[in-house]
Design a protein around this motif. Structure first.
Motif, short mmCIF file in Angstrom:
data_model
loop_
_atom_site.label_atom_id
_atom_site.label_comp_id
_atom_site.label_asym_id
_atom_site.label_seq_id
_atom_site.Cartn_x
_atom_site.Cartn_y
_atom_site.Cartn_z
N ILE A 234 0.98 -1.01 0.03
CA ILE A 234 0.06 -0.07 -0.02
C ILE A 234 0.79 1.29 -0.16
CG2 ILE A 234 -1.76 1.34 1.05
CD1 ILE A 234 -2.58 -1.47 2.55
N GLY A 235 0.97 1.80 -1.09
CA GLY A 235 1.73 2.99 -1.22
C GLY A 235 1.50 4.29 -0.64
N THR A 236 -0.02 4.57 -0.90
CA THR A 236 -0.62 5.88 -0.47
C THR A 236 -1.99 5.56 0.16
OG1 THR A 236 -1.52 6.52 -2.55
CG2 THR A 236 0.82 7.30 -1.90
N ILE A 237 -2.62 6.26 0.90
CA ILE A 237 -3.93 6.10 1.40
C ILE A 237 -4.27 7.30 1.85
CG2 ILE A 237 -3.15 5.39 3.71
CD1 ILE A 237 -5.59 3.44 3.44
N SER A 238 -5.58 7.56 1.75
CA SER A 238 -5.95 8.99 1.88
C SER A 238 -7.59 8.65 2.02
CB SER A 238 -5.97 9.97 1.10
OG SER A 238 -6.16 9.67 -0.40
N GLY A 239 -8.40 9.86 2.66
CA GLY A 239 -9.80 9.97 3.04
C GLY A 239 -10.27 10.68 4.13
N GLY A 240 -11.48 10.75 3.95
CA GLY A 240 -12.19 11.77 5.23
C GLY A 240 -11.87 13.08 4.91
N THR A 241 -12.68 13.77 5.92
CA THR A 241 -12.10 15.27 6.06
C THR A 241 -12.04 15.70 7.50
OG1 THR A 241 -14.75 15.54 6.15
CG2 THR A 241 -13.73 15.82 4.08
N ARG A 242 -12.86 15.28 8.66
CA ARG A 242 -12.69 15.67 9.98
C ARG A 242 -12.99 14.33 10.85
NH1 ARG A 242 -13.67 21.32 10.69
NH2 ARG A 242 -13.96 20.78 12.77
N ALA A 243 -12.67 14.45 12.14
CA ALA A 243 -12.77 13.42 12.84
C ALA A 243 -14.23 13.21 13.25
CB ALA A 243 -12.11 13.51 14.18
N ASN A 244 -14.97 14.25 13.20
CA ASN A 244 -16.44 14.30 13.58
C ASN A 244 -17.42 14.10 12.40
OD1 ASN A 244 -16.39 16.91 12.70
ND2 ASN A 244 -17.29 17.82 14.11
N VAL A 245 -16.94 13.59 11.35
CA VAL A 245 -17.61 13.24 10.24
C VAL A 245 -17.37 11.87 9.50
CG1 VAL A 245 -18.03 13.95 7.74
CG2 VAL A 245 -17.51 15.92 9.36
N VAL A 246 -18.14 11.35 9.41
CA VAL A 246 -18.11 9.91 8.80
C VAL A 246 -17.59 9.95 7.34
CG1 VAL A 246 -19.44 7.71 7.92
CG2 VAL A 246 -20.04 8.83 10.21
N ALA A 247 -16.50 9.37 7.06
CA ALA A 247 -15.68 9.52 5.81
C ALA A 247 -16.55 9.28 4.48
CB ALA A 247 -14.50 8.89 5.66
N GLY A 248 -16.78 10.21 3.71
CA GLY A 248 -17.45 10.00 2.46
C GLY A 248 -16.75 9.62 1.29
N THR A 249 -15.28 9.77 1.25
CA THR A 249 -14.58 8.98 0.31
C THR A 249 -13.28 8.38 1.00
OG1 THR A 249 -13.47 11.40 -0.12
CG2 THR A 249 -15.28 10.82 -1.46
N ALA A 250 -12.47 7.69 0.26
CA ALA A 250 -11.15 7.10 0.82
C ALA A 250 -10.78 6.51 -0.46
CB ALA A 250 -11.55 6.00 1.75
N SER A 251 -9.37 6.77 -0.70
CA SER A 251 -8.60 5.97 -1.79
C SER A 251 -7.29 5.25 -1.27
CB SER A 251 -8.39 6.81 -3.00
OG SER A 251 -7.74 7.74 -2.61
N ALA A 252 -6.62 4.36 -2.06
CA ALA A 252 -5.49 3.72 -1.82
C ALA A 252 -4.79 3.49 -3.07
CB ALA A 252 -5.41 2.67 -0.99
N GLU A 253 -3.46 3.94 -3.24
CA GLU A 253 -2.69 3.27 -4.50
C GLU A 253 -1.79 2.23 -3.86
OE1 GLU A 253 0.56 5.21 -7.20
OE2 GLU A 253 -1.41 6.43 -7.16
N VAL A 254 -1.96 0.88 -4.75
CA VAL A 254 -1.23 -0.19 -4.34
C VAL A 254 -0.34 -0.55 -5.35
CG1 VAL A 254 -1.71 -2.48 -3.90
CG2 VAL A 254 -3.49 -0.76 -3.17
N GLY A 255 0.77 -1.13 -5.00
CA GLY A 255 1.83 -1.43 -5.84
C GLY A 255 1.89 -3.24 -5.72
#
Length: 379
Positions: A234-255
């Motif tokens: 797993i090279g990169t991972i990202s997602g969400g906006t704030r700790a008090n918000v259920v994350a609406g998006t997330a993504s990971a780049e995998v090698g």
């Protein structure tokens, strides 16, 4: 016939200096155009018919030489004109011939401008002896190999069709060992769409894209064969906006890396069949780059022929499998007899310590010339 390339040593050094000092990092169309124009002129002077294939980063080159038996299947030579180190590197580290009289340094000297010079020298050796290749020869020089040949792949695939053999001019394994197998690689992005909601007041109304992504990664991990058959990073991972918000998006780049077609099928199959764990989640898998696994064949006839010709020169030519991928992954995976690592010996690819051996470059040129006039044992 045994060729002596030592007579071309000064020519080799001059050509290598010219190409190395003409920097050509991937994604620099104007600089790549300059280098390709130089290569085109050199190969035309050696009897090639040269055509250009347009691409997003400039033109790729296809050079063709007739054979003495023009209807025979052709020999495919595969190279690239792009390099890795950024523009301006030559100001700090110009082309240099060191005191030992053999080591040369500079960006791209090893990967792979030394190889492009060795191909020139091979045809120069043939011309000096009044010889022509036994089979027709096609040299494909792509300009995007260092970024995975996203466009160059189609050129190689087109000219691989009907090939008798494919020779790759990437650097060899340590000691000049040829590459007769390569792991496949893929770079994949997993995108998840969830449903945002207040994490304290309305958590039950949300669907966490991050939770979904974690579960999807676990599914893929479970399908990946254990090393060395395959590797999953797993090279990169990202997602969400704030700790008090259920994350609406997330993504990971995998090698991904895989040693065999079976491992490749298991890994890519798992990715292609991902389905959401949560009813309101959406999962998308995008293949960003891909090179198929080229499994080593101990009976590789091309490698055997090259080893036989090297032995006639007093050299023990060994073979091995590379952990990295390259353009020959394609030809090898198609079942075309393939050998890579025909560039000069050296070290430090993609680094400021990049270096190559002039003696090895000359030896590779002589080996290629010998192969082109006698690609088969009976020739």
């Amino acid at each position: 016939m045994r060729f002596d390339a030592e007579q071309l040593r000064e020519r080799a050094l001059a050509r290598l200096e010219t190409l190395v000092m003409a920097e050509s990092p991937s994604g620099e169309p104007e600089l790549l155009r300059i280098v390709n124009a130089d290569l085109e002129q050199a190969y035309r002077a050696l009897g090639a018919r040269v055509t250009r294939e347009s691409g997003p980063h400039g033109d790729h080159l296809v050079c063709e030489w007739p054979g003495t038996a023009p209807d025979d299947a052709h020999i495919l030579l595969i190279g690239h004109s792009d390099t890795v180190l950024p523009v301006g590197t030559t100001a700090e580290r110009p082309f240099t011939l060191h005191e030992d009289g053999d080591t040369v340094t500079g960006p791209g000297v090893y990967d792979m401008k030394g190889s492009l010079v060795s191909i020139e020298l091979a045809f120069a050796l043939l011309r000096e002896q009044g010889l022509s290749p036994s089979r027709p020869v096609r040299l494909v020089v792509v300009n995007d190999e260092e970024i995975g040949s996203p466009d160059g792949r189609r050129i190689i695939a087109a000219h691989a069709e009907g090939a008798f053999a494919a020779l790759g001019f990437e650097p060899p394994l340590p000691g000049g060992t040829l590459k007769t197998g390569r792991r496949g690689v893929a770079r994949v992005r997993i995108d998840v769409q969830g449903v945002e909601a207040h994490a304290g007041l309305d958590a039950s109304l949300g669907t966490s894209a991050i939770d979904e992504l974690i579960d999807q990664i676990a599914v893929v991990r479970g399908a990946v064969p254990a090393p060395p058959a395959a590797e999953f990073n797993i090279g990169t991972i990202s997602g969400g906006t704030r700790a008090n918000v259920v994350a609406g998006t997330a993504s990971a780049e995998v090698g991904l890396r895989f040693a065999t077609p079976a491992a490749e099928a298991a890994v890519l199959g798992a990715l292609d069949s991902l389905t959401p764990v949560r009813p309101d989640a959406k999962v998308t898998v995008t293949r960003l780059s891909y090179r198929p696994a080229w499994e080593r064949d101990p009976a590789n006839p091309l490698a055997a022929r090259l080893a036989s010709l090297a032995a006639e020169r007093g050299t023990d030519l060994l073979t091995g499998t590379s952990g990295g991928a390259g353009d020959t992954n394609l030809t090898g995976s198609l079942g075309i007899p393939t050998a890579d690592g025909l560039g000069p010996d050296g070290a430090g690819a993609h680094s400021m310590s990049e270096r190559a051996s002039v003696a090895s470059l000359l030896d590779r040129a002589a080996l290629l010339a010998a192969y082109l006039i006698a690609p088969e044992e009976s020739a």
